[in-house]
Design a protein around this motif. Structure first.
Motif, PDB file in Angstrom:
ATOM      1  N   THR A  16      -7.413   5.380   7.162  1.00 10.59           N
ATOM      2  CA  THR A  16      -7.312   3.981   6.755  1.00 10.59           C
ATOM      3  C   THR A  16      -7.547   3.074   7.956  1.00 10.59           C
ATOM      4  OG1 THR A  16      -4.917   3.837   7.123  1.00 10.59           O
ATOM      5  CG2 THR A  16      -5.653   4.601   4.968  1.00 10.59           C
ATOM      6  N   ILE A  28      -7.197   3.119  -0.691  1.00 10.27           N
ATOM      7  CA  ILE A  28      -5.836   3.548  -1.020  1.00 10.27           C
ATOM      8  C   ILE A  28      -5.839   4.702  -2.001  1.00 10.27           C
ATOM      9  CG2 ILE A  28      -5.564   1.922  -2.914  1.00 10.27           C
ATOM     10  CD1 ILE A  28      -2.901   2.994  -0.337  1.00 10.27           C
ATOM     11  N   ASP A  47     -10.730   4.071   4.258  1.00  9.94           N
ATOM     12  CA  ASP A  47      -9.959   2.839   4.101  1.00  9.94           C
ATOM     13  C   ASP A  47      -9.819   2.484   2.623  1.00  9.94           C
ATOM     14  OD1 ASP A  47      -8.399   0.811   5.015  1.00  9.94           O
ATOM     15  OD2 ASP A  47     -10.043  -0.486   5.662  1.00  9.94           O
ATOM     16  N   ASN A  67       0.826  -1.210   0.000  1.00  9.57           N
ATOM     17  CA  ASN A  67       0.000   0.000   0.000  1.00  9.57           C
ATOM     18  C   ASN A  67       0.861   1.261   0.000  1.00  9.57           C
ATOM     19  OD1 ASN A  67      -2.494  -1.297  -0.007  1.00  9.57           O
ATOM     20  ND2 ASN A  67      -2.557  -1.459   2.225  1.00  9.57           N
ATOM     21  N   ALA A 111      -6.381  -0.359   3.439  1.00  8.37           N
ATOM     22  CA  ALA A 111      -5.436   0.634   2.903  1.00  8.37           C
ATOM     23  C   ALA A 111      -4.370   1.018   3.910  1.00  8.37           C
ATOM     24  CB  ALA A 111      -6.198   1.881   2.446  1.00  8.37           C
ATOM     25  N   GLN A 112      -4.108   0.185   4.884  1.00  9.30           N
ATOM     26  CA  GLN A 112      -3.101   0.497   5.900  1.00  9.30           C
ATOM     27  C   GLN A 112      -1.714   0.576   5.281  1.00  9.30           C
ATOM     28  OE1 GLN A 112      -1.793  -2.569   8.784  1.00  9.30           O
ATOM     29  NE2 GLN A 112      -2.609  -1.197  10.362  1.00  9.30           N
TER      30      GLN A 112
END
Length: 300
Positions: free
Chosen positions: A243, A164, A162, A98, A247-248
């Protein structure tokens, strides 16, 4: 006697210049040696925390938490094994992917938008272009926290939490002002005669930007892209709030090792070192272009 006395001033005048070349280089060498020593001390001062982080990452948690720290403690790779999920923890590869996606894609978007804007502000300047540059730079004066709540509400109402691609849009908008500012100074050094010659040959704006402007300004483009990549890779505030799991990014994943139970120094140092490697590798690979781009226009 008169001949002797008349010859003595000549001998003195001839002897005086012979001593000057011998004393001047010594003083220069001493000064260079002093400056070199100061440079080494400053370099060691900056590198020492990184070396300490590397050493701490190779210790066990019990040895890393001792006060004062134990330099002679046995070395181990347990911190790196736990970072990569060997102990049953979460894997960092998804978070690293990500971060790569958000940083690389946003940097590409920034370059695609900053190059035409810098061209308009430098080679073909618009009216009051200095005010335009100040407006671009003034957007960086707003504290990031001040815009966090409106962006969060927008992301929540639009269903982009959350996601990206929300980070890609944010990083592009955050890095675009500084990229335009940097690219404008780089493109201002390009001779306008080259642009006019290309226009006489029938080249249109896309061809001029890709085949004339971009190759000449490549050091500046490399320096701008590297700085935008570093800013995007290191950003954590928006990534931490906007996020969750999908999407962390890597900096957010790093904060998961900090617990209230303590004994996390070795794991955090190992994770910090691994997460810093892409930025260090990019800076090392483009160091010649970075120095050339940042010093472009400094010497006339």
């Amino acid at each position: 006697m008169s001949a002797a006395t008349s010859a003595s001033p000549a001998a003195k005048t001839n002897a005086a210049p012979s001593t000057a070349p011998n004393t001047a280089p010594k003083s220069v060498r001493r000064r260079n040696a002093g400056l070199g020593l100061i440079a080494w001390l400053v370099g060691i001062l900056f590198v020492l925390p990184v070396l300490w982080m590397v050493l701490t990452s190779l210790h066990s948690e019990a040895d890393a938490a001792t006060n004062p720290p134990s330099l002679a403690a046995p070395l181990t790779l347990d911190g790196y094994r736990e970072f990569f999920g060997a102990g049953g923890g979460p894997s960092p590869w998804f978070s690293l992917a990500n971060s790569v996606t958000a940083s690389v894609v946003s940097t590409v978007f920034v370059l695609l938008l900053a190059l035409p804007a810098a061209y308009a502000l430098s080679i073909r300047p618009v009216k009051k272009w200095t005010d335009v540059l100040f407006f671009f730079l003034s957007t960086k004066m707003l504290p990031v926290v001040a815009g966090l709540l409106p962006i969060y509400l927008f992301a929540k109402n639009s269903g982009m939490l959350d996601n990206i691609w929300l980070l890609v849009i944010l990083y592009t908008s955050m890095n675009l002002p500084i990229a335009v500012w940097m690219m404008q100074s780089f493109l201002a050094e390009i001779p306008t005669a080259l642009i006019e010659a290309a226009q006489i040959d029938g080249a249109r704006l896309p061809v001029i930007l890709t085949r004339v402007v971009a190759p000449i300004a490549m050091p500046g483009i490399a320096a701008t892209s590297l700085i935008c990549f570093i800013f995007s890779w290191n950003e954590m505030l928006f990534a931490r709030v906007l996020t969750g799991v999908i999407a962390q990014t890597a900096p957010v994943f790093l904060t998961g090792f900090i617990t209230s139970q303590g004994l996390f120094l070795a794991k955090v140092c190992a994770a910090s070192l691994v997460i810093s490697l892409p930025v260090l590798a990019a800076g090392f690979a483009a160091q010649d272009k970075l120095v050339q781009g940042l010093s472009l226009g400094a010497v006339k």
